[in-house]
Design an enzyme around this catalytic site. Structure first.
Site, short mmCIF file in Angstrom:
data_model
loop_
_atom_site.label_atom_id
_atom_site.label_comp_id
_atom_site.label_asym_id
_atom_site.label_seq_id
_atom_site.Cartn_x
_atom_site.Cartn_y
_atom_site.Cartn_z
N ASP A 132 -12.82 0.20 0.81
CA ASP A 132 -12.64 -1.14 0.23
C ASP A 132 -13.82 -1.36 -0.72
O ASP A 132 -14.58 -0.41 -0.98
CB ASP A 132 -12.58 -2.22 1.34
CG ASP A 132 -11.65 -3.37 0.95
OD1 ASP A 132 -11.84 -3.93 -0.16
OD2 ASP A 132 -10.74 -3.71 1.72
N ASP A 185 -14.43 0.62 -6.04
CA ASP A 185 -13.55 -0.31 -6.75
C ASP A 185 -12.38 0.51 -7.27
O ASP A 185 -12.54 1.35 -8.16
CB ASP A 185 -14.30 -0.98 -7.90
CG ASP A 185 -13.40 -1.96 -8.65
OD1 ASP A 185 -12.17 -1.97 -8.39
OD2 ASP A 185 -13.93 -2.70 -9.50
N ASN A 239 -2.68 0.56 1.23
CA ASN A 239 -2.54 -0.83 1.66
C ASN A 239 -3.20 -1.82 0.68
O ASN A 239 -2.78 -2.97 0.59
CB ASN A 239 -3.16 -0.98 3.06
CG ASN A 239 -3.41 -2.42 3.42
OD1 ASN A 239 -2.47 -3.18 3.67
ND2 ASN A 239 -4.67 -2.84 3.41
N TYR A 284 3.48 -8.42 -10.08
CA TYR A 284 3.44 -8.04 -8.66
C TYR A 284 4.79 -7.49 -8.22
O TYR A 284 4.87 -6.42 -7.60
CB TYR A 284 3.05 -9.27 -7.83
CG TYR A 284 2.85 -8.98 -6.36
CD1 TYR A 284 1.75 -8.25 -5.92
CD2 TYR A 284 3.75 -9.46 -5.41
CE1 TYR A 284 1.57 -7.98 -4.56
CE2 TYR A 284 3.57 -9.20 -4.06
CZ TYR A 284 2.48 -8.46 -3.64
OH TYR A 284 2.30 -8.20 -2.30
N LYS A 316 5.54 -3.60 -7.09
CA LYS A 316 6.00 -3.27 -5.73
C LYS A 316 7.38 -2.60 -5.79
O LYS A 316 7.68 -1.73 -4.96
CB LYS A 316 6.02 -4.51 -4.85
CG LYS A 316 4.62 -5.09 -4.55
CD LYS A 316 3.78 -4.15 -3.70
CE LYS A 316 2.48 -4.82 -3.22
NZ LYS A 316 1.63 -3.92 -2.41
N1 LIG Z 1 -0.06 -11.11 3.05
C1 LIG Z 1 1.20 -11.07 2.70
O1 LIG Z 1 1.97 -12.04 2.88
C2 LIG Z 1 1.80 -9.84 2.07
C3 LIG Z 1 3.17 -9.81 1.85
C4 LIG Z 1 3.74 -8.68 1.31
C5 LIG Z 1 2.94 -7.60 0.98
N2 LIG Z 1 1.60 -7.66 1.19
C6 LIG Z 1 0.81 -6.47 0.84
O2 LIG Z 1 0.03 -6.12 1.95
C7 LIG Z 1 -1.16 -5.45 1.52
C8 LIG Z 1 -2.37 -6.03 2.24
O3 LIG Z 1 -2.43 -7.41 1.98
P1 LIG Z 1 -3.31 -8.42 2.86
O4 LIG Z 1 -2.46 -9.62 3.06
O5 LIG Z 1 -3.93 -7.74 4.02
O6 LIG Z 1 -4.41 -8.81 1.79
P2 LIG Z 1 -6.00 -8.86 1.86
O7 LIG Z 1 -6.44 -9.57 0.63
O8 LIG Z 1 -6.48 -9.37 3.17
O9 LIG Z 1 -6.37 -7.31 1.73
C9 LIG Z 1 -6.22 -6.59 0.52
C10 LIG Z 1 -7.41 -5.64 0.43
O10 LIG Z 1 -7.28 -4.87 -0.78
C11 LIG Z 1 -8.59 -4.74 -1.31
N3 LIG Z 1 -8.60 -4.52 -2.76
C12 LIG Z 1 -8.03 -5.30 -3.70
N4 LIG Z 1 -8.42 -4.89 -4.93
C13 LIG Z 1 -9.26 -3.82 -4.74
C14 LIG Z 1 -10.02 -2.99 -5.60
N5 LIG Z 1 -10.03 -3.19 -6.93
N6 LIG Z 1 -10.76 -2.01 -5.06
C15 LIG Z 1 -10.79 -1.82 -3.72
N7 LIG Z 1 -10.11 -2.58 -2.84
C16 LIG Z 1 -9.36 -3.58 -3.35
C17 LIG Z 1 -9.26 -6.08 -1.02
O11 LIG Z 1 -10.68 -5.99 -1.09
C18 LIG Z 1 -8.74 -6.41 0.36
O12 LIG Z 1 -9.59 -6.00 1.40
C19 LIG Z 1 -1.17 -5.57 0.00
O13 LIG Z 1 -0.70 -4.38 -0.58
C20 LIG Z 1 -0.18 -6.69 -0.27
O14 LIG Z 1 0.42 -6.57 -1.55
C21 LIG Z 1 1.00 -8.74 1.72
#
Ligand SMILES: NC(=O)c1ccc[n+]([C@@H]2O[C@H](COP(=O)([O-])OP(=O)(O)OC[C@H]3O[C@@H](n4cnc5c(N)ncnc54)[C@H](O)[C@@H]3O)[C@@H](O)[C@H]2O)c1
Length: 281
Positions: A54, A81, A108, A171, A175
């Site tokens: 991360d 990053d 993820n 987005y 996806k």
């Molecule tokens: N939360 C929801 O409702 C939901 C719904 C559908 C899909 N998703 C998908 O689930 C996954 C996880 O989402 P979440 O809800 O846990 O979100 P979250 O924001 O808690 O976690 C996402 C993580 O990705 C990391 N990240 C983002 N950009 C980055 C970068 N440039 N470099 C390194 N790391 C990076 C962030 O630091 C974060 O820790 C994502 O792919 C999201 O699209 C989430």
């Protein structure tokens, strides 16, 4: 614990235990996010060595220690990053050097910049595609030589229900593209023993869905999620983690190119909020 920066934007910030002795090793991106933590925790609980990545070194270091002390599994933490292509490309060689193998890849990390097409800039579009689609492609590509060497592996990409229903353009398109990429990987890598699947959540209340939203807006999202889900509760990160762990397990070795919606049946709703009207007579 060793610390070193190999350059190229990916820094090894923690290394606990003997990863080389692990029976299997999983890389999870976005590992300190809500779903990432739940996924890593589940895989570590099942005895997998875990490589967590991360952006925030301090959070990674703390989580790595917590995992090692809590589950006794080897843990490597890499701060990077993922918008930086060099950092992404440094990741698998770094894992190969320190762990000597990589079995499971969980893409993820996700990015949403929730502007309409009218408001979105090219930078928004490219950043969302970079994290949601380019990173999964680059990491899978880099892992192929290791999977060939080991005789197999498994990929789980975290998609979203929006690929069916439509939502914010970048987005949604990224996806949907991830589903296409996953199916291509299933076809290309099946012969070398690698499965590739998508786990698609709908609404889960995490920092991701809360970004820049008021309490009223979040409450409205809760209500809508409940309205469109036949299962009458909100989704949890643990629901996603359980499905990821299953798809990475030997029980799922004959499942590939699949999209599993983990959203209480909300995938059946598309955009509709109208209850199904049963015709009589
Ligand atoms: N939360 C929801 O409702 C939901 C719904 C559908 C899909 N998703 C998908 O689930 C996954 C996880 O989402 P979440 O809800 O846990 O979100 P979250 O924001 O808690 O976690 C996402 C993580 O990705 C990391 N990240 C983002 N950009 C980055 C970068 N440039 N470099 C390194 N790391 C990076 C962030 O630091 C974060 O820790 C994502 O792919 C999201 O699209 C989430």
């Amino acid at each position: 614990m060793t610390k070193q920066n190999p350059g190229f934007g990916a820094a090894l910030v923690a290394c606990h235990g003997a990863m080389a002795a692990a029976e299997r090793v999983a890389l999870v991106t976005g590992a300190t996010g809500a779903m990432g933590r739940a996924i890593v925790d589940r895989l570590a609980n099942k005895g997998s060595g875990v490589v967590i990545t991360d952006r925030d070194s301090a959070q990674l270091e703390a989580f790595a220690r917590e995992l090692f002390e809590g589950h006794g599994v080897p843990v490597i933490a890499i701060a990077a990053d993922l918008l930086n292509v060099d950092a992404v490309q440094a990741m698998v060689p770094l894992i190969d050097a320190h762990a000597g193998r990589l079995d499971h890849l969980v893409n993820n990390a996700g990015l949403n910049r929730p502007q309409s097409l009218e408001e979105a800039t090219l930078d928004d579009w490219e950043a969302v595609f970079a994290i949601n689609l380019r990173v999964p492609m680059l990491l899978a590509k880099a892992a192929i030589p290791l999977w060939r060497r080991q005789g197999g592996g498994a990929i789980v990409n975290i998609g979203s229900r929006v690929w069916l229903s439509g939502a914010v353009p970048a987005y949604t398109a990224s996806k949907a593209g991830l589903v296409g990429l996953t199916r291509s990987l299933a076809v290309e890598l099946g012969p070398i023993g690698v499965t590739a699947n998508v786990v698609a959540p709908s609404f889960v209340d995490t920092p991701f869905t809360r970004q820049n939203r008021s309490q009223d807006e979040i409450a409205a999202m809760h209500a809508r999620a409940l309205e469109i889900s036949p299962v009458p509760r909100l989704g949890r990160a643990e629901d996603i983690a359980g499905t990821v762990a299953f798809l990475l397990s030997p029980d799922a070795s004959y499942i590939t190119g699949e999209v599993i919606h983990v959203c209480g049946g909300a995938q059946m709703a598309a955009r509709s909020t109208n209850p199904v009207k049963v015709m009589e007579g």
